[in-house]
Motif scaffolding. Structure first.
Motif, mmCIF file in Angstrom:
data_model
loop_
_atom_site.group_PDB
_atom_site.id
_atom_site.type_symbol
_atom_site.label_atom_id
_atom_site.label_comp_id
_atom_site.label_asym_id
_atom_site.label_seq_id
_atom_site.Cartn_x
_atom_site.Cartn_y
_atom_site.Cartn_z
ATOM 1 N N SER A 1 23.721 -19.881 65.866
ATOM 2 C CA SER A 1 24.556 -18.811 65.336
ATOM 3 C C SER A 1 25.799 -18.699 66.206
ATOM 4 N N SER A 2 26.868 -18.207 65.613
ATOM 5 C CA SER A 2 28.117 -18.097 66.352
ATOM 6 C C SER A 2 28.978 -17.010 65.726
ATOM 7 N N GLU A 3 29.715 -16.316 66.564
ATOM 8 C CA GLU A 3 30.611 -15.270 66.074
ATOM 9 C C GLU A 3 32.008 -15.479 66.650
ATOM 10 N N ASN B 1 35.319 -14.118 68.241
ATOM 11 C CA ASN B 1 35.813 -12.941 68.953
ATOM 12 C C ASN B 1 37.343 -13.008 69.069
ATOM 13 N N ASP C 1 36.223 -17.987 60.316
ATOM 14 C CA ASP C 1 34.919 -17.521 59.819
ATOM 15 C C ASP C 1 34.354 -18.502 58.801
ATOM 16 N N TYR D 1 32.111 -20.365 69.624
ATOM 17 C CA TYR D 1 32.896 -21.036 68.583
ATOM 18 C C TYR D 1 33.386 -22.390 69.078
#
Length: 443
Positions: free
Chosen positions: A128-130, A132, A275, A431
């Motif tokens: 998983s990755s978000e 920022n 995204d 990311y």
């Protein structure tokens, strides 16, 4: 016609076929008579050649033609009769003419029959990755770097600066081919030169000269230089530092953002694209991880003909990529012998095994493509285009393109089905790391 079948291996069957001599003779006599009506032989009028003369002159050849045609027809009759799920063309062996029958053996590869092991035994890593704010800022900076200019400086050369210089290389005091250049431009840290070369320029200024000692790598492409120590005389002519463009109206316009919308709109658009990239990257990662685990847990035998077809497909794909990169003229000079089967065999075998296993999972779970997911996939993909409605309409009207999207979505459904029972280990990644993994996967 009589047929018996025996298993040669898990993916091959041998058929023993017996065709009554009466069937062979009947077709032979019929073809002999047809030939007699058209054949031309000196001393006889067309259509009036006696049958015994035609038999003497052409009988052996006609008989062999009949035998070949009967084998061709009956081998497929036998495959159908025995309900064999054949792949590829059968190989014919041991043809014999007996008193009462024409007998032959045919070996044919069959589609593998497999039982997929329980998914509960599979271990799959899901990342998983978000995104920022720092990731977005870095991406904006990368966009600036893509359009950066260079400004001359009197200071020392440092990493990421561009240096213009002359160099002259020697090995054992002798110059060598390709070892000399003038007005050579190099961005320090780009890794274009052999190890130690760029480090030797760091700290130099315009107008300075220096001799640096380096060693060519053992695997250097020029065998006469591989592993040898060398000296390069460096004369720096100019040092330039990067100058990033201002984020002004002109810069924003490049990305379809007005001055009134400003940097905030650019960041919002960049984040949206990032995204989407993350979603696609994570989807590809988990699909690859699930499929790798599926293949590793189910060792199956696959037909050589299926592997050969996949090798040909991958070879053609590489040639197409070469054509796209170097153009049609470059492709004409490309020698396909540079792409032997061995280059693709391992990946082709894995691809065929995966295809067999995924098909079995679909059949066992009775999976059918979810059209709602197809629509969502198309909408997400179309959102990156200037006119999304045009892209959506394209996939609605082009059946072939839509079928490709449906295949991708169906694979995603297979992955979801596997993960529902497998042991899934969740791992968070940045990311940047996710991006590096994607680039490494593309190879």
């Amino acid at each position: 016609m009589q047929v018996t079948t025996e298993a040669v291996s898990g993916v091959a069957r041998r058929l023993n076929v017996s065709v009554p001599t009466s069937r062979v003779n009947e077709q032979f006599e019929a073809r002999l008579q047809r030939t007699a009506k058209t054949v031309k032989i000196n001393g006889f009028r067309p259509g009036k050649v006696p049958l015994n003369v035609v038999r003497r002159e052409y009988g052996a050849g006609i008989y062999q033609e009949v035998v070949n045609d009967i084998i061709r027809d009956t081998v497929f009759e036998a495959i159908q009769q025995e309900k064999i799920n054949a792949v590829g063309m059968p190989n014919i062996d041991k043809v014999e003419n007996k008193d009462d029958a024409l007998v032959f053996e045919a070996t044919v590869e069959v589609y593998p029959e497999v039982e997929v092991k329980a998914f509960a035994d599979l271990e799959v890593e899901r990342k998983s990755s978000e995104i920022n704010d720092k990731d977005v800022d870095t991406m904006i900076e990368n966009l600036q770097k893509q359009r950066q200019t260079w400004a001359v400086t009197k200071g020392m050369a440092k990493k990421d600066m561009q240096v213009t210089f002359d160099f002259e290389g020697t090995v054992d005091g002798e110059k060598f081919e390709g070892g000399t250049a003038e007005d050579f431009k190099l961005v320090l840290g780009s890794g274009r030169m052999i190890p130690g070369f760029e480090d030797g320029i760091v700290g130099m200024k315009a107008g300075e000269e220096k001799v640096i000692d380096v060693t060519f790598p053992e695997d250097y492409q020029a065998e006469n230089l591989a592993g040898k120590a060398a000296q390069f005389k460096i004369t720096v002519k100019q040092v330039e530092k990067p100058k990033l463009p201002e984020i002004d109206a002109e810069f924003l316009k490049i990305f379809g953002v007005t001055e009134e919308e400003g940097l905030d709109k650019l960041k919002a658009d960049v984040r949206k694209n990032m995204d989407r990239e993350v979603r696609n990257g994570l989807r590809n990662q988990i699909k690859q991880a699930a499929f790798d685990a599926l293949v590793a847990a189910n060792e199956i035998e696959v037909p050589a003909s299926m592997v050969a077809q996949e090798i040909d497909r991958q070879r053609q794909q590489m040639i197409q990529q070469f054509t796209q990169q170097f153009g049609a003229q470059g492709a004409q000079s490309f020698d396909s012998s540079m792409l032997p089967d061995e280059l693709f065999k391992e990946q082709a075998e894995k691809s065929v095994k995966l295809g067999v296993l995924v098909s079995k999972v679909m059949a066992d779970a009775k999976l059918e493509v979810d059209q709602a997911r197809v629509e969502a996939y198309i909408d997400d993909m179309a959102s990156s285009y200037e006119d999304p409605t045009e892209v959506v309409e394209y996939f609605k009207t082009d059946k072939q393109q839509r079928a490709q999207i449906e295949a991708v979505v169906l694979e995603d459904q297979v992955v979801d089905h596997i993960l529902a029972a497998a042991k899934v280990n969740e791992v968070a990644v940045s990311y940047e790391d996710l991006l590096k993994e994607q680039q490494a996967r593309r190879g």
